[in-house]
Enzyme design. Structure first.
Site, PDB file in Angstrom:
ATOM      1  N   THR A 290       0.829  -1.207   0.000  1.00  0.00           N
ATOM      2  CA  THR A 290       0.000   0.000   0.000  1.00  0.00           C
ATOM      3  C   THR A 290       0.863   1.256   0.000  1.00  0.00           C
ATOM      4  OG1 THR A 290      -1.692  -1.171   1.254  1.00  0.00           O
ATOM      5  CG2 THR A 290      -1.820   1.226   1.231  1.00  0.00           C
TER       6      THR A 290
ATOM      7  N   TYR B 157     -12.511  -3.964  -2.859  1.00  0.00           N
ATOM      8  CA  TYR B 157     -13.642  -3.410  -3.605  1.00  0.00           C
ATOM      9  C   TYR B 157     -14.799  -4.382  -3.786  1.00  0.00           C
ATOM     10  CZ  TYR B 157     -16.444  -0.925  -7.036  1.00  0.00           C
ATOM     11  OH  TYR B 157     -17.476  -0.304  -7.681  1.00  0.00           O
TER      12      TYR B 157
ATOM     13  N   TYR C 226      -2.597 -10.352   4.321  1.00  0.00           N
ATOM     14  CA  TYR C 226      -2.620  -8.930   4.691  1.00  0.00           C
ATOM     15  C   TYR C 226      -4.065  -8.498   4.856  1.00  0.00           C
ATOM     16  CZ  TYR C 226      -1.724  -3.837   4.091  1.00  0.00           C
ATOM     17  OH  TYR C 226      -1.668  -2.468   4.231  1.00  0.00           O
TER      18      TYR C 226
ATOM     19  N   ARG D 226      -9.184  -0.230   4.158  1.00  0.00           N
ATOM     20  CA  ARG D 226      -8.884   0.056   2.761  1.00  0.00           C
ATOM     21  C   ARG D 226      -9.588  -0.889   1.786  1.00  0.00           C
ATOM     22  NH1 ARG D 226      -4.700   3.403   0.976  1.00  0.00           N
ATOM     23  NH2 ARG D 226      -3.466   4.382   2.626  1.00  0.00           N
TER      24      ARG D 226
ATOM     25  N   LYS E 260      -0.231 -10.113   8.233  1.00  0.00           N
ATOM     26  CA  LYS E 260      -0.085  -8.710   8.617  1.00  0.00           C
ATOM     27  C   LYS E 260      -1.474  -8.235   9.003  1.00  0.00           C
ATOM     28  CE  LYS E 260       0.957  -4.082   6.844  1.00  0.00           C
ATOM     29  NZ  LYS E 260       1.324  -3.268   5.650  1.00  0.00           N
TER      30      LYS E 260
ATOM     31  N   ILE F 252       5.160  -4.470  10.093  1.00  0.00           N
ATOM     32  CA  ILE F 252       5.446  -3.943   8.756  1.00  0.00           C
ATOM     33  C   ILE F 252       5.074  -2.473   8.838  1.00  0.00           C
ATOM     34  CG2 ILE F 252       4.871  -4.018   6.302  1.00  0.00           C
ATOM     35  CD1 ILE F 252       4.443  -7.021   6.604  1.00  0.00           C
TER      36      ILE F 252
END
Length: 291
Positions: free
Chosen positions: A44, A107, A133, A138, A161, A203
Site C-alpha cells: 500500500t 472493492y 494482509y 482500505r 499482517k 510492517i
C-alpha cells in the site's frame, strides 16, 4: 527475516512520475545500514494502486537488484482478482524474492468463503512463502480469525499482517493457529502493544523515516524489555499519528524528501500534494522524536 522491523517501503518517483532509481538505492542503503529486517516492495505504501502491473514487477525486480542480497525483499502481490494475484505471484518464482505479502481482495467485498478460496488458490499455485494482509479500512472486507485458522494449515501461508488496529485480534488468532504462525502488526500506533501481546513484529510506515528507532523498539520488545521499547516509542507517538493525518503515503513521502532520503515527493493522481497544515504537524513530530 519475517520478524522484527520490516519496512513498507515508499516508491520514489521523479517530478515526471517516473521511478527514481537513485532515490530507491538510497532508501535501500538506509535500511541496510540501520539493520531493518526486510523490505516490502510495492505494498500500500509503495503505491501499488497507481502503478501498472509492468511497473509493479519492474520496481520489485529493481529493488531486488539494488538490495543485492543485503536485505530480504518481500513482494506485494495482492489483487482483487484471484487470477491476477496468482499471475503476479508466479512472476516472482525463482527471482530471489523472500516471500509475498498478499492483501485481501479489495472493492468486491468477498465472503469469508471467497477469501478462503482466494488465498487457497494462490497457495496452491506457488511455493513462495505467503503473508496474508488484512486491512479492512482500505479493502472493504475483513479476514476473520476463523478463516485465518483454516488458511494457516497451508504450509506456505506463514503469517498475517494484521492492520485492523484491534488488539483483541491477536489472542483470537493465536488460539486458532500453531505457535510458528507469524503475527505481524500493520499499525504503527499499536505495534508495540501488539508485540507485547504475542506478535512477532511490524510492517511499518514510520520505519521509512525512523528505521533505527523502529528496529530498536522491535528488538527490545521481542526480548521482553518493554521499558526501553516504550521509552523510544513514546518519542515517536506524534510521528506515528502525523503520518496518517492524510492518506498514506502522502505524509511519509514528503517527510522522506525533507530529511533527504528521496529527491522528490511526487505522487500519482488521485493522490495529491501534502497540505501545509500537515507539514506543520510533521515538523512538530520530528522535533519531538529528535530524528
Amino acid at each position: 527475516m519475517f520478524t522484527g522491523s520490516i519496512v513498507a517501503l515508499i516508491t520514489p518517483m521523479d517530478e515526471k512520475g517516473h521511478i527514481c532509481r537513485t532515490s530507491l538505492k538510497k532508501l535501500i542503503d538506509y535500511h541496510v545500514i540501520n539493520k531493518t529486517k526486510a523490505i516490502v516492495s510495492i505494498g500500500t505504501t509503495g503505491e501499488s494502486a497507481t502503478l501498472s502491473q509492468e511497473e509493479h514487477i519492474n520496481v520489485v525486480m529493481l529493488t531486488l537488484e539494488l538490495a543485492d542480497q543485503r536485505i530480504p525483499i518481500i513482494a506485494g502481490t495482492g489483487a482483487n482478482a484471484t487470477t491476477e494475484a496468482i499471475s503476479l505471484t508466479k512472476r516472482f518464482e525463482k527471482s530471489g524474492i523472500a516471500g509475498c505479502l498478499s492483501v485481501t481482495p479489495y472493492y468486491n467485498k468477498p465472503t469469508q468463503e471467497g477469501l478462503y478460496q482466494h488465498f487457497k488458490a494462490i497457495s496452491e499455485n506457488t511455493e513462495l512463502p505467503q503473508i496474508l494482509y488484512n486491512v479492512p479500512s482500505r479493502t472493504g472486507c475483513d479476514l476473520l480469525p476463523e478463516t485465518v485458522s483454516k488458511l494457516s494449515k497451508f504450509n506456505n501461508i506463514i503469517g498475517i499482517k494484521e492492520a485492523t488496529g484491534d488488539l483483541s485480534r491477536i489472542n483470537k488468532i493465536k488460539q486458532l493457529v500453531k505457535n510458528d504462525f507469524l503475527l505481524i502488526s500493520g499499525d504503527d500506533i499499536t505495534a508495540l502493544d501488539f508485540i507485547q501481546l504475542g506478535g512477532h513484529g511490524v510492517i511499518s510506515v514510520t520505519a521509512n523515516v525512523a528505521a533505527k528507532e523502529i528496529r530498536k523498539i522491535c528488538e527490545y520488545a521481542l526480548k521482553g524489555d518493554f521499558a526501553k521499547a516504550r521509552s523510544i516509542n513514546k518519542r515517536l507517538t506524534l510521528l506515528h499519528e502525523a503520518l496518517f493525518i492524510e492518506p498514506n503515503p502522502i505524509p511519509v513521502k514528503w517527510l522522506a524528501k525533507k530529511i533527504g532520503l528521496i529527491k522528490s515527493d511526487t505522487l500519482r493522481l488521485p493522490m495529491t500534494p501534502i497540505l501545509h497544515s500537515t507539514r506543520l504537524q510533521l515538523e512538530k513530530a520530528i522535533q519531538y522524536a529528535n530524528l
